[in-house]
Design a protein around this motif. Structure first.
Motif, PDB file in Angstrom:
ATOM      1  N   GLN A  19      -3.749 -13.373  -6.307  1.00 15.25           N
ATOM      2  CA  GLN A  19      -2.749 -12.592  -5.596  1.00 15.25           C
ATOM      3  C   GLN A  19      -2.873 -11.093  -5.893  1.00 15.25           C
ATOM      4  N   LEU A  20      -3.024 -10.734  -7.160  1.00  9.44           N
ATOM      5  CA  LEU A  20      -3.108  -9.321  -7.526  1.00  9.44           C
ATOM      6  C   LEU A  20      -4.381  -8.680  -6.977  1.00  9.44           C
ATOM      7  N   THR A  21      -5.502  -9.429  -7.023  1.00 16.34           N
ATOM      8  CA  THR A  21      -6.751  -8.912  -6.476  1.00 16.34           C
ATOM      9  C   THR A  21      -6.623  -8.672  -4.972  1.00 16.34           C
ATOM     10  N   ALA A  22      -6.076  -9.662  -4.267  1.00 20.12           N
ATOM     11  CA  ALA A  22      -5.919  -9.539  -2.819  1.00 20.12           C
ATOM     12  C   ALA A  22      -5.004  -8.374  -2.466  1.00 20.12           C
ATOM     13  N   GLN A  23      -3.917  -8.218  -3.212  1.00 19.72           N
ATOM     14  CA  GLN A  23      -2.969  -7.147  -2.928  1.00 19.72           C
ATOM     15  C   GLN A  23      -3.602  -5.779  -3.147  1.00 19.72           C
ATOM     16  N   ALA A  24      -4.383  -5.632  -4.227  1.00 16.40           N
ATOM     17  CA  ALA A  24      -5.020  -4.349  -4.516  1.00 16.40           C
ATOM     18  C   ALA A  24      -6.039  -3.984  -3.445  1.00 16.40           C
ATOM     19  N   VAL A  25      -6.845  -4.953  -3.025  1.00 16.37           N
ATOM     20  CA  VAL A  25      -7.840  -4.685  -1.982  1.00 16.37           C
ATOM     21  C   VAL A  25      -7.160  -4.353  -0.655  1.00 16.37           C
ATOM     22  N   ALA A  26      -6.101  -5.088  -0.325  1.00  9.15           N
ATOM     23  CA  ALA A  26      -5.386  -4.845   0.931  1.00  9.15           C
ATOM     24  C   ALA A  26      -4.759  -3.460   0.956  1.00  9.15           C
ATOM     25  N   GLU A  27      -4.187  -3.041  -0.165  1.00  2.46           N
ATOM     26  CA  GLU A  27      -3.602  -1.705  -0.234  1.00  2.46           C
ATOM     27  C   GLU A  27      -4.673  -0.625  -0.128  1.00  2.46           C
ATOM     28  N   ASP A  28      -5.823  -0.875  -0.748  1.00  2.00           N
ATOM     29  CA  ASP A  28      -6.915   0.100  -0.686  1.00  2.00           C
ATOM     30  C   ASP A  28      -7.448   0.271   0.730  1.00  2.00           C
ATOM     31  N   LEU A  29      -7.485  -0.826   1.494  1.00  5.20           N
ATOM     32  CA  LEU A  29      -8.027  -0.775   2.856  1.00  5.20           C
ATOM     33  C   LEU A  29      -6.989  -0.369   3.898  1.00  5.20           C
ATOM     34  N   GLY A  30      -5.711  -0.344   3.515  1.00  7.16           N
ATOM     35  CA  GLY A  30      -4.672  -0.012   4.469  1.00  7.16           C
ATOM     36  C   GLY A  30      -4.119  -1.205   5.214  1.00  7.16           C
ATOM     37  N   ILE A  31      -4.495  -2.416   4.780  1.00  6.77           N
ATOM     38  CA  ILE A  31      -3.968  -3.623   5.425  1.00  6.77           C
ATOM     39  C   ILE A  31      -2.505  -3.833   5.048  1.00  6.77           C
ATOM     40  N   ALA A  32      -2.154  -3.467   3.825  1.00  3.87           N
ATOM     41  CA  ALA A  32      -0.776  -3.617   3.338  1.00  3.87           C
ATOM     42  C   ALA A  32      -0.388  -2.365   2.569  1.00  3.87           C
ATOM     43  N   GLN A  33       0.910  -2.177   2.422  1.00  6.96           N
ATOM     44  CA  GLN A  33       1.440  -1.060   1.658  1.00  6.96           C
ATOM     45  C   GLN A  33       1.959  -1.576   0.316  1.00  6.96           C
ATOM     46  N   MET A  34       2.078  -0.650  -0.621  1.00  6.66           N
ATOM     47  CA  MET A  34       2.573  -1.032  -1.936  1.00  6.66           C
ATOM     48  C   MET A  34       3.983  -1.610  -1.815  1.00  6.66           C
ATOM     49  N   GLY A  35       4.180  -2.750  -2.411  1.00  7.83           N
ATOM     50  CA  GLY A  35       5.482  -3.389  -2.352  1.00  7.83           C
ATOM     51  C   GLY A  35       5.619  -4.403  -1.246  1.00  7.83           C
ATOM     52  N   ASP A  36       4.615  -4.518  -0.366  1.00  5.59           N
ATOM     53  CA  ASP A  36       4.682  -5.514   0.707  1.00  5.59           C
ATOM     54  C   ASP A  36       4.621  -6.921   0.125  1.00  5.59           C
ATOM     55  N   ARG A  37       5.213  -7.837   0.831  1.00  4.63           N
ATOM     56  CA  ARG A  37       5.254  -9.219   0.367  1.00  4.63           C
ATOM     57  C   ARG A  37       3.888  -9.880   0.496  1.00  4.63           C
ATOM     58  N   VAL A  38       3.528 -10.660  -0.519  1.00  3.06           N
ATOM     59  CA  VAL A  38       2.283 -11.418  -0.526  1.00  3.06           C
ATOM     60  C   VAL A  38       2.629 -12.893  -0.713  1.00  3.06           C
ATOM     61  N   LEU A  39       2.084 -13.730   0.161  1.00  2.00           N
ATOM     62  CA  LEU A  39       2.309 -15.172   0.046  1.00  2.00           C
ATOM     63  C   LEU A  39       1.069 -15.844  -0.535  1.00  2.00           C
ATOM     64  N   THR A  40       1.287 -16.789  -1.407  1.00  2.00           N
ATOM     65  CA  THR A  40       0.182 -17.561  -1.981  1.00  2.00           C
ATOM     66  C   THR A  40       0.172 -18.963  -1.378  1.00  2.00           C
ATOM     67  N   GLY A  41      -0.901 -19.673  -1.642  1.00  2.00           N
ATOM     68  CA  GLY A  41      -0.989 -21.037  -1.159  1.00  2.00           C
ATOM     69  C   GLY A  41       0.149 -21.903  -1.670  1.00  2.00           C
ATOM     70  N   ARG A  42       0.584 -21.647  -2.910  1.00  2.00           N
ATOM     71  CA  ARG A  42       1.707 -22.413  -3.476  1.00  2.00           C
ATOM     72  C   ARG A  42       2.996 -22.131  -2.694  1.00  2.00           C
ATOM     73  N   ASP A  43       3.186 -20.838  -2.284  1.00  2.00           N
ATOM     74  CA  ASP A  43       4.361 -20.500  -1.478  1.00  2.00           C
ATOM     75  C   ASP A  43       4.320 -21.209  -0.126  1.00  2.00           C
TER      76      ASP A  43
END
Length: 415
Positions: free
Chosen positions: A68-92
């Protein structure tokens, strides 16, 4: 928070190779060595491609098996998501039913630690929210999601045969930026198809009204012979229309939201435009026809025929279409704001068609074959002047629409 994939290393000294049955015991009492961060860096062009997607009204969504943390960091770096955006995992996702997923799917742009079956649920949730979903994948387990998506895109290099068979498109270079480039090309092609139809049918409506009005006005026949009508359809309509079909991309083509894929080809004012331009062209031609019918009766000579009013109408219609072709290259920008050499085919077709039209009037064999009549310079000047009004009208429409758009924008900003 840096988007690194973290690997842990440990070892255990052994005097002899372990037996297969003792593998579980061998992995006990290991000596911890440390952690290694590994960066799987995205391609440099992806960040710009994501930005272009957003400006074009396309929302990129990351679905990955990474942490989750890796995906969130990459997404924020690419502009796919903003800091603080919700991230869903497979467990969720496992805890959610389909209705709950549909309620949040429009707000979540990053999914981490997901299984292949989760991808199918995400695509279905987006579709039930009336979104057009494009899905990328390369594995065998991605096939159901690729099949379900409106546009399934398989990887050409790393993709399996199963994923390629289930997809609608195969990406030969496995590059996300290529998908964005293909989207832009698709929009350009669709815009050019609409431009082609606007030009052809708008001109044909004007010609039809002109021919139909002549007998009703007591002109003693139609102004155009079958051969001249064929000439207009094949040459004066055909050549510029083919040139308009290869018009390059408009600067704003990727700065507008996508249109409804179910819309009619005549939507967004295209049908009204054709009727409006056809009527304006007919007004010019019929007005000239009424005036020239009386004028040519008074001004005659051995060289100037009484029936040359028909040739004046024929010439005006043809030349007006040349102005139409020059002005229709853009629905918003004026012709003087565009580079005439950005589509040299339009300029070449207009010049060539104009020369051919003049040859029908002033080259005797062609004049006899097509049934036209010689025109004086005054006659030709009148035809040219009236035909230019078609160009002026379309350019004036652009200015009026631009003024209304600016006025509407200023009102919105005030509110």
């Amino acid at each position: 928070g840096r988007g690194l994939r973290v690997l842990g290393f440990a070892c255990k000294p052994l005097n002899e190779a372990p037996v297969e049955d003792m593998e579980g015991e061998t992995e006990q009492a290991l000596v911890w060595l440390g952690l290694v961060g590994m960066l799987d860096a995205p391609r440099p062009e992806v960040r710009n491609a994501v930005a272009r997607c957003r400006s074009a009204g396309i929302r990129p969504v990351m679905i990955t098996g990474d942490h989750q943390l890796t995906a969130q960091a990459v997404a924020e770096d690419l502009g796919i998501a903003q800091m603080g955006d919700r991230v869903l995992t497979g467990r969720d996702l496992e805890k959610m039913d389909q209705a709950s997923l549909e309620n949040v799917v429009e707000d979540v742009s990053v999914y981490a630690r997901v299984a292949p079956e989760h991808k199918l649920r995400i695509v279905q949730a987006l579709q039930r929210r009336k979104h057009i979903a494009a899905m990328t994948g390369d594995g065998v387990n991605d096939a159901p999601a690729l099949k379900q998506a409106d546009i399934g895109i398989a990887m050409g290099i790393t993709g399996t045969d199963v994923s390629k068979d289930a997809s609608d498109m195969v990406l030969l270079d496995d590059n996300f930026a290529t998908i964005v480039a293909a989207t832009e090309e698709g929009r350009v092609v669709y815009n050019n198809i609409r431009r082609f139809i606007k030009y052809i049918l708008g001109s044909n409506i004007g010609e039809l009204i002109t021919v139909a009005c002549a007998p009703l006005l007591g002109m003693g026949g139609v102004p155009l012979s079958p051969l001249q009508i064929l000439w207009m359809n094949l040459v004066t309509d055909g050549l510029p229309a083919l040139a308009l079909a290869v018009e390059p991309a408009d600067p704003n083509v990727m700065k507008r939201p996508p249109h409804d894929p179910q819309e009619s080809i005549f939507a967004r004012g295209l049908g009204l435009y054709m009727i409006r331009i056809g009527i304006i062209l007919a007004i010019l031609a019929v007005g000239l026809m009424i005036w020239a019918y009386g004028y040519t009766e008074q001004v005659q000579s051995e060289l100037l025929s009484r029936d040359r009013w028909k040739t004046m109408v024929f010439t005006t219609l043809c030349l007006a279409q040349m102005g139409h072709a020059m002005a229709i290259r853009s629905s918003t920008r004026l012709t003087i704001e565009m580079n005439p050499l950005s589509n040299p085919y339009v300029l070449a077709s207009v010049v060539l068609t104009t020369i051919l039209q003049l040859m029908l009037i002033y080259v005797a064999p062609l004049r006899n074959f097509f049934g036209t009549h010689y025109l004086s310079m005054t006659d030709l000047g009148i035809c040219l002047g009236l035909s230019m009004l078609m160009f002026v009208w379309i350019e004036s429409e652009k200015l009026v629409f631009r003024w209304f758009a600016l006025r509407k924008g200023s009102r919105s900003s005030i509110q």
